[in-house]
Design a protein around this motif. Structure first.
Motif, PDB file in Angstrom:
ATOM      1  N   UNK A   7     -88.311  82.269   2.112  1.00  0.00           N
ATOM      2  CA  UNK A   7     -87.063  82.230   2.990  1.00  0.00           C
ATOM      3  C   UNK A   7     -87.132  81.441   4.081  1.00  0.00           C
ATOM      4  N   UNK A   8     -85.743  80.555   4.057  1.00  0.00           N
ATOM      5  CA  UNK A   8     -85.388  79.927   5.060  1.00  0.00           C
ATOM      6  C   UNK A   8     -85.113  80.419   6.185  1.00  0.00           C
ATOM      7  N   UNK A   9     -85.280  80.331   7.438  1.00  0.00           N
ATOM      8  CA  UNK A   9     -84.690  81.252   8.731  1.00  0.00           C
ATOM      9  C   UNK A   9     -83.567  81.003   9.178  1.00  0.00           C
ATOM     10  N   UNK A  10     -83.134  80.118   9.902  1.00  0.00           N
ATOM     11  CA  UNK A  10     -81.702  79.997  10.323  1.00  0.00           C
ATOM     12  C   UNK A  10     -80.619  79.738   9.235  1.00  0.00           C
ATOM     13  N   UNK A  11     -79.636  80.546   9.325  1.00  0.00           N
ATOM     14  CA  UNK A  11     -78.542  80.726   8.216  1.00  0.00           C
ATOM     15  C   UNK A  11     -79.108  81.554   7.113  1.00  0.00           C
ATOM     16  N   UNK A  12     -80.391  82.043   7.130  1.00  0.00           N
ATOM     17  CA  UNK A  12     -80.896  82.495   5.468  1.00  0.00           C
ATOM     18  C   UNK A  12     -81.354  83.934   5.748  1.00  0.00           C
ATOM     19  N   UNK A  40     -92.239  82.387   5.229  1.00  0.00           N
ATOM     20  CA  UNK A  40     -91.145  81.840   6.151  1.00  0.00           C
ATOM     21  C   UNK A  40     -91.232  80.269   6.097  1.00  0.00           C
ATOM     22  N   UNK A  41     -90.011  79.666   5.527  1.00  0.00           N
ATOM     23  CA  UNK A  41     -90.208  78.560   5.326  1.00  0.00           C
ATOM     24  C   UNK A  41     -89.062  77.605   6.237  1.00  0.00           C
ATOM     25  N   UNK A  42     -89.358  77.043   7.272  1.00  0.00           N
ATOM     26  CA  UNK A  42     -88.473  76.607   8.222  1.00  0.00           C
ATOM     27  C   UNK A  42     -88.495  75.412   8.932  1.00  0.00           C
ATOM     28  N   UNK A  43     -87.728  74.886   9.363  1.00  0.00           N
ATOM     29  CA  UNK A  43     -87.661  73.447  10.244  1.00  0.00           C
ATOM     30  C   UNK A  43     -88.537  74.067  11.655  1.00  0.00           C
ATOM     31  N   UNK A 199     -87.213  61.137   4.568  1.00  0.00           N
ATOM     32  CA  UNK A 199     -86.200  62.218   3.894  1.00  0.00           C
ATOM     33  C   UNK A 199     -85.247  62.586   5.283  1.00  0.00           C
ATOM     34  N   UNK A 200     -84.168  62.438   4.739  1.00  0.00           N
ATOM     35  CA  UNK A 200     -82.791  62.842   5.799  1.00  0.00           C
ATOM     36  C   UNK A 200     -82.259  64.132   5.159  1.00  0.00           C
ATOM     37  N   UNK A 201     -82.300  64.992   5.959  1.00  0.00           N
ATOM     38  CA  UNK A 201     -81.663  66.339   5.559  1.00  0.00           C
ATOM     39  C   UNK A 201     -80.645  66.853   6.264  1.00  0.00           C
ATOM     40  N   UNK A 202     -79.397  67.579   5.715  1.00  0.00           N
ATOM     41  CA  UNK A 202     -78.517  68.070   6.326  1.00  0.00           C
ATOM     42  C   UNK A 202     -78.993  69.488   6.482  1.00  0.00           C
ATOM     43  N   UNK A 203     -79.449  69.945   7.643  1.00  0.00           N
ATOM     44  CA  UNK A 203     -80.173  71.387   7.529  1.00  0.00           C
ATOM     45  C   UNK A 203     -79.167  72.496   8.383  1.00  0.00           C
ATOM     46  N   UNK A 204     -78.077  71.792   9.022  1.00  0.00           N
ATOM     47  CA  UNK A 204     -77.109  72.987   9.490  1.00  0.00           C
ATOM     48  C   UNK A 204     -75.806  72.019   9.528  1.00  0.00           C
ATOM     49  N   UNK A 205     -74.505  72.600   9.779  1.00  0.00           N
ATOM     50  CA  UNK A 205     -73.373  71.867   9.888  1.00  0.00           C
ATOM     51  C   UNK A 205     -73.333  70.721  10.876  1.00  0.00           C
ATOM     52  N   UNK A 243     -82.414  70.795   3.335  1.00  0.00           N
ATOM     53  CA  UNK A 243     -83.746  70.882   3.449  1.00  0.00           C
ATOM     54  C   UNK A 243     -84.505  71.994   2.385  1.00  0.00           C
ATOM     55  N   UNK A 244     -83.702  72.991   1.857  1.00  0.00           N
ATOM     56  CA  UNK A 244     -84.027  74.124   1.318  1.00  0.00           C
ATOM     57  C   UNK A 244     -83.835  73.901  -0.123  1.00  0.00           C
ATOM     58  N   UNK A 245     -83.388  72.773  -0.616  1.00  0.00           N
ATOM     59  CA  UNK A 245     -83.092  72.597  -2.116  1.00  0.00           C
ATOM     60  C   UNK A 245     -84.545  72.238  -2.567  1.00  0.00           C
ATOM     61  N   UNK A 246     -85.254  71.516  -1.856  1.00  0.00           N
ATOM     62  CA  UNK A 246     -86.617  71.151  -2.471  1.00  0.00           C
ATOM     63  C   UNK A 246     -87.072  72.418  -2.908  1.00  0.00           C
ATOM     64  N   UNK A 247     -87.116  73.627  -2.168  1.00  0.00           N
ATOM     65  CA  UNK A 247     -87.671  74.800  -2.663  1.00  0.00           C
ATOM     66  C   UNK A 247     -87.241  75.372  -3.807  1.00  0.00           C
ATOM     67  N   UNK A 248     -85.711  75.150  -4.117  1.00  0.00           N
ATOM     68  CA  UNK A 248     -85.124  75.414  -5.517  1.00  0.00           C
ATOM     69  C   UNK A 248     -85.853  74.727  -6.643  1.00  0.00           C
ATOM     70  N   UNK A 249     -86.376  73.362  -6.341  1.00  0.00           N
ATOM     71  CA  UNK A 249     -86.827  72.731  -7.391  1.00  0.00           C
ATOM     72  C   UNK A 249     -88.207  73.149  -8.029  1.00  0.00           C
ATOM     73  N   UNK A 250     -89.076  74.142  -7.240  1.00  0.00           N
ATOM     74  CA  UNK A 250     -90.220  74.403  -7.736  1.00  0.00           C
ATOM     75  C   UNK A 250     -90.354  75.820  -8.106  1.00  0.00           C
ATOM     76  N   UNK A 251     -89.157  76.475  -7.888  1.00  0.00           N
ATOM     77  CA  UNK A 251     -89.097  77.984  -8.290  1.00  0.00           C
ATOM     78  C   UNK A 251     -87.882  78.131  -9.424  1.00  0.00           C
ATOM     79  N   UNK A 252     -88.078  78.987 -10.396  1.00  0.00           N
ATOM     80  CA  UNK A 252     -87.007  79.369 -11.403  1.00  0.00           C
ATOM     81  C   UNK A 252     -86.012  79.976 -10.782  1.00  0.00           C
ATOM     82  N   UNK A 253     -86.161  81.103  -9.854  1.00  0.00           N
ATOM     83  CA  UNK A 253     -85.107  81.897  -9.258  1.00  0.00           C
ATOM     84  C   UNK A 253     -84.918  81.556  -7.792  1.00  0.00           C
ATOM     85  N   UNK A 254     -83.776  80.997  -7.835  1.00  0.00           N
ATOM     86  CA  UNK A 254     -83.392  80.435  -6.212  1.00  0.00           C
ATOM     87  C   UNK A 254     -81.989  80.941  -5.887  1.00  0.00           C
TER      88      UNK A 254
END
Length: 292
Positions: A7-12, A40-43, A199-205, A243-254
């Motif tokens: 799980x991401x932390x902020x916003x999740x 816990x997967x966070x910035x 890598x440049x990530x949009x992590x929050x608005x 920055x959470x999209x890369x998590x989705x890439x390595x699991x089936x259920x996101x």
């Protein structure tokens, strides 16, 4: 069978008040008792993650902290931390010198502090907000993901307001950029084009994060999964930022959180409710992992 939940932390996992909501907390405690591991997967670095990990009793259930977008892994049960890849001072200087010429607030982050730079135009905004909000003189000038002023001293007690780039000293974990949402999109596009080796990530608005290529949450999650023998269909991932999209890439259920931007939602297998609506709990219930 599900072996782990990341799980991401902020916003999740955290709501808008930086709290774990009660149904989500209870569900995660119950699942750990059944042998499911939490990550816990966070910035954030461990200094800002450990209190939440202990709240969830992860130290008793062999949990992990995936820190700073993949820079480090903390085995909280054994109190062992492994640094995978920090930024070199040459990388920091190359990007930060450019950031200092742009209309944004720029930070070089280390484990328990930040080097912070913002131009006079942003200082004027901060001074006005301080006055309007009646904040004390010692309130930090640092911005956060949601506002031009944010008090992060509990996790980042060491704050240096930069006048010269030579003040920045290693080790540095990542760089981050703060600006209003309407200006952030053009900054993002510019930085992606200007620094293709990062890598440049949009992590929050209103927040971007910058790390070297090869450093991401997904790559580090993959290493944790390999070490534990977990397959892609045995891990669930939740997130709301780019920055959470890369998590989705390595699991089936996101799952993307309900308030996530469209560029995050389109990458997830599923969408749940927002972080303020017990989104994680609702997803776990829908999967049949917990009861009402």
């Amino acid at each position: 069978m599900i072996k782990a939940i990341v799980m991401d932390m902020d916003g999740t996992l955290l709501d808008s008040n930086n709290q774990i909501l009660p149904k989500t907390k209870q569900a995660l405690l119950e699942l750990q008792e059944k042998g499911v591991r939490l990550i816990l997967a966070s910035g954030r670095s461990y200094t800002r993650l450990v209190p939440y990990a202990k709240e969830l009793q992860m130290d008793s259930h062999y949990g992990y902290l995936l820190e700073v977008d993949g820079v480090a892994v903390y085995d909280i049960h054994h109190d062992q931390r492994k640094i995978l890849r920090r930024m070199t001072i040459e990388e920091v200087r190359k990007v930060f010198l450019e950031l200092m010429t742009l209309d944004c607030e720029s930070m070089a982050c280390f484990d328990d502090g930040v080097y912070d730079y913002f131009p006079d135009s942003i200082r004027a905004i901060k001074e006005k907000l301080r006055k309007e909000q009646g904040l004390p003189k010692d309130y930090p000038w640092t911005a956060g993901p949601w506002s031009w002023l944010a008090d992060m001293r509990k996790g980042y007690p060491k704050i240096t307001y930069l006048k010269d780039i030579d003040q920045i000293q290693p080790p540095i974990n990542k760089l981050q950029v703060m600006q209003e949402e309407e200006h952030l999109e053009s900054l993002y596009l510019y930085l992606v084009d200007r620094f293709p080796e990062f890598n440049v990530f949009r992590t929050a608005p209103r927040q971007l994060e910058i790390l070297p290529k090869g450093v991401s949450k997904g790559e580090t999650l993959g290493k944790i999964m390999k070490a534990n023998g977990w397959s892609a269909d045995e891990v669930i991932a939740f997130g709301d930022g780019e920055n959470d999209v890369s998590l989705f890439d390595v699991v089936t259920c996101s799952y993307a959180m309900g308030q996530a931007r469209s560029y995050v939602k389109e990458k997830a297998a599923h969408i749940t409710l927002s972080n303020n609506e017990e989104g994680i709990w609702h997803a776990l219930k829908k999967l049949g992992l917990i009861e009402e």
